[in-house]
Structure formats: C-alpha cells, structure tokens
Design an enzyme around this catalytic site. Structure first.
Site, PDB file in Angstrom:
ATOM      1  N   ALA A   1      18.637  21.943  62.573  1.00 57.94           N
ATOM      2  CA  ALA A   1      17.763  21.142  61.716  1.00 57.94           C
ATOM      3  C   ALA A   1      18.209  21.233  60.261  1.00 57.94           C
ATOM      4  O   ALA A   1      18.178  20.235  59.530  1.00 57.94           O
ATOM      5  CB  ALA A   1      16.310  21.609  61.859  1.00 57.94           C
TER       6      ALA A   1
ATOM      7  N   ASN B   1      17.291  17.596  67.270  1.00 55.15           N
ATOM      8  CA  ASN B   1      16.961  18.837  67.968  1.00 55.15           C
ATOM      9  C   ASN B   1      18.244  19.621  68.231  1.00 55.15           C
ATOM     10  O   ASN B   1      19.340  19.087  68.120  1.00 55.15           O
ATOM     11  CB  ASN B   1      16.257  18.495  69.294  1.00 55.15           C
ATOM     12  CG  ASN B   1      15.302  19.591  69.744  1.00 55.15           C
ATOM     13  OD1 ASN B   1      14.989  20.522  69.001  1.00 55.15           O
ATOM     14  ND2 ASN B   1      14.842  19.504  70.981  1.00 55.15           N
TER      15      ASN B   1
ATOM     16  N   ILE C   1       2.135  26.021  62.612  1.00 55.95           N
ATOM     17  CA  ILE C   1       0.961  26.549  61.926  1.00 55.95           C
ATOM     18  C   ILE C   1       1.350  27.246  60.624  1.00 55.95           C
ATOM     19  O   ILE C   1       0.502  27.752  59.909  1.00 55.95           O
ATOM     20  CB  ILE C   1       0.173  27.515  62.847  1.00 55.95           C
ATOM     21  CG1 ILE C   1       1.068  28.658  63.333  1.00 55.95           C
ATOM     22  CG2 ILE C   1      -0.402  26.745  64.048  1.00 55.95           C
ATOM     23  CD1 ILE C   1       0.331  29.725  64.155  1.00 55.95           C
ATOM     24  N   ASP C   2       2.657  27.258  60.313  1.00 60.63           N
ATOM     25  CA  ASP C   2       3.096  27.863  59.060  1.00 60.63           C
ATOM     26  C   ASP C   2       2.928  26.869  57.908  1.00 60.63           C
ATOM     27  O   ASP C   2       2.569  25.722  58.129  1.00 60.63           O
ATOM     28  CB  ASP C   2       4.558  28.338  59.183  1.00 60.63           C
ATOM     29  CG  ASP C   2       5.513  27.176  59.465  1.00 60.63           C
ATOM     30  OD1 ASP C   2       5.606  26.256  58.623  1.00 60.63           O
ATOM     31  OD2 ASP C   2       6.170  27.176  60.528  1.00 60.63           O
TER      32      ASP C   2
ATOM     33  N   HIS D   1      -2.025  21.434  65.088  1.00 57.32           N
ATOM     34  CA  HIS D   1      -2.370  22.656  65.820  1.00 57.32           C
ATOM     35  C   HIS D   1      -2.982  23.730  64.920  1.00 57.32           C
ATOM     36  O   HIS D   1      -3.044  24.891  65.302  1.00 57.32           O
ATOM     37  CB  HIS D   1      -1.137  23.204  66.548  1.00 57.32           C
ATOM     38  CG  HIS D   1      -0.684  22.330  67.689  1.00 57.32           C
ATOM     39  ND1 HIS D   1       0.582  22.373  68.222  1.00 57.32           N
ATOM     40  CD2 HIS D   1      -1.347  21.363  68.389  1.00 57.32           C
ATOM     41  CE1 HIS D   1       0.684  21.482  69.211  1.00 57.32           C
ATOM     42  NE2 HIS D   1      -0.462  20.853  69.326  1.00 57.32           N
TER      43      HIS D   1
ATOM     44  N   CYS E   1     -18.888  34.291  58.096  1.00 53.14           N
ATOM     45  CA  CYS E   1     -18.803  33.105  57.248  1.00 53.14           C
ATOM     46  C   CYS E   1     -19.843  33.167  56.131  1.00 53.14           C
ATOM     47  O   CYS E   1     -20.742  34.000  56.149  1.00 53.14           O
ATOM     48  CB  CYS E   1     -19.038  31.846  58.084  1.00 53.14           C
ATOM     49  SG  CYS E   1     -20.781  31.610  58.522  1.00 53.14           S
TER      50      CYS E   1
ATOM     51  N   GLY F   1      12.956  19.113  66.075  1.00 54.62           N
ATOM     52  CA  GLY F   1      12.718  20.465  66.597  1.00 54.62           C
ATOM     53  C   GLY F   1      11.524  20.592  67.512  1.00 54.62           C
ATOM     54  O   GLY F   1      10.851  21.621  67.512  1.00 54.62           O
TER      55      GLY F   1
ATOM     56  N   SER G   1      10.088  20.487  71.481  1.00 57.83           N
ATOM     57  CA  SER G   1      10.593  20.697  72.839  1.00 57.83           C
ATOM     58  C   SER G   1      10.234  19.532  73.757  1.00 57.83           C
ATOM     59  O   SER G   1      10.881  19.299  74.765  1.00 57.83           O
ATOM     60  CB  SER G   1       9.989  21.976  73.407  1.00 57.83           C
ATOM     61  OG  SER G   1       8.576  21.857  73.407  1.00 57.83           O
TER      62      SER G   1
HETATM   63 ZN   LIG Z   1     -20.760  29.474  59.345  1.00 55.18          ZN
END
Ligand SMILES: [Zn+2]
Length: 242
Positions: free
Chosen positions: A223, A205, A96-97, A112, A139, A179, A181
C-alpha cells in the site's frame, strides 16, 4: 483509469495499517493478537468476561499511541488527495485506528468504530477517550451512570453510518478498495454496489482479495507504494488549477 473523477469513494482495511505496525483480526485463523475473536470481539465475549475484553482494547489503545506507530506513505498520500482533489472524497475505513486522521484526512467514516473513543452501554453516547477503561468506569450521560465500553463494532453488531456509506457509493464514479481482504461483509459487497451505480473500480492489495473478480482494475503490491502512485495519477487527471 482514464477519466476525470468528481466523486471518489475509498474503502480501506487492515492492509493499509499493517505497514504501520498495527495488527488486526486475521480471518484465516480467527485470531486477533493471539486472542480468539469470539472472546474479544463479540457482545457475548464482553458479557462473559468484561475485564478481559476491556483489557484487550486497553492494550490496543495504548499501543496505537506509542511513539513508533505512525501513518505510512499510503495514509499520507490519501491526506494529500483530500487536500488537493477538487471533487468529493469519502474515506470509509474498516480500521479502528486513527492513522487516516493523522495522515491528514477529516470526516473519515469508521464503519467498525474507533479505538480512541468509548461509549455508554445504555445511551450509546460516544466520547473521546485515550486512556484505559475498566469495569466500574461509568458514563456521565445517564441518570443512573452506566458502564463504558470500547466504541468498537463487534461481530454480530451493525456497522456504523451505513446510510452515509450507501449514499456515497451511489454517487461514486471511482471506487477504490485498499488493503481489504474481501471476506468481511458488508464492506466486501461495496464494490458490487459501486459497479451497479456505474463507478470505475480499483483494487489495491498485497494479493488478490476474495472479491478481486468484482474489480475492473487491480494493482498488487505494498500500500505504501501503490497508493501514492494511484493518488498521483488521480491528481494528474484534475483540470489545471491556478
Ligand atoms: Zn450513559
């Protein structure tokens, strides 16, 4: 690995970002930065304690933007691959980075989700967001403004862009997992599909993953060492360009 490839699919997981100092969920003990996954990475956990969950991702988001957090040699090599490879390259990440983007890759599929984006819980609209969000941050997309939440796929939720992923894997002649699992599905099943569709498969890995027996070729090590080597080899197979 002997042929020249036209369509490469690369799946990356926590192992590629670990060397940049990013900690992720550990399957062995179900903990993520000492928090139980049930508490911080499920829809039920968010309903039970939204402030706690928002704070968890606020911390992760802030940490990702600290000075010391940088793409490592593996990310940079994949950026080089995109710049120099003449065929089609699809990067699918479970991370997620944004280290792939900072390493030079564009159009990365974040199956993800992404830490630097948030989304409306009602419309699902996704917006970039680098700061904190708290309960009450609403929002601007809905008639009755709704709560914003981290743009993260939690356990029990459906991963993003599965159609694009399936298509890329169908067309792949080389599939590389870096990398990962091999114990989080559906990503762990990608290697099997890739082989069915005729791709050569390589695992990179630190140690054999849960699905290592599915790979034809295996390279074990850091890696930051193995990925630059692999990229160099792929680029050497390219037809001479002027
Ligand atoms: Zn909204």
């Amino acid at each position: 690995m002997t042929a020249h490839y036209a369509n490469i699919v690369i799946l990356t997981g926590a192992g590629i970002s670990a060397e940049s100092g990013i900690q992720t969920f550990r399957a062995e003990d179900g903990l993520w930065e000492n928090c139980r996954v049930e508490d911080v990475a499920t829809p039920e956990g968010f309903v039970a304690d939204p402030d706690f969950v928002q704070d968890f991702y606020n911390q992760r988001r802030s940490k990702l933007q600290e000075k010391g957090i940088k793409p490592n040699a593996a990310h940079l090599a994949l950026g080089q691959l995109q710049a120099k490879f003449s065929g089609s390259l699809t990067i699918i990440t479970q991370n997620i980075d944004d280290l792939h983007e900072r390493g030079g890759n564009t159009d990365v599929i974040h199956m993800h989700g992404e830490l630097l984006k948030v989304r409306c819980v009602v419309s699902g609209r996704v917006v970039e967001h680098k700061g904190d969000i708290v309960t009450g941050d609403l929002c601007s997309c809905c008639e009755h403004p709704a709560q914003l939440r981290p743009h993260i796929v939690w356990f029990g939720e459906i991963p993003l862009e599965m159609e694009a992923i399936d298509l890329a894997i169908k067309n792949a002649d080389l599939f590389v997992a870096i990398g990962t699992s091999g114990n989080v599905y559906p990503a762990a099943g990608f290697v099997q599909s890739a082989r069915l569709y005729g791709a050569h498969t390589i695992e990179v890995n630190l140690q054999p993953s849960m699905v290592e027996n599915q790979f034809e070729e295996k390279r074990y090590g850091k890696a930051s060492v193995e990925v630059p080597l692999l990229v160099e080899q792929i680029l050497q197979m390219e037809p001479e360009s002027e």
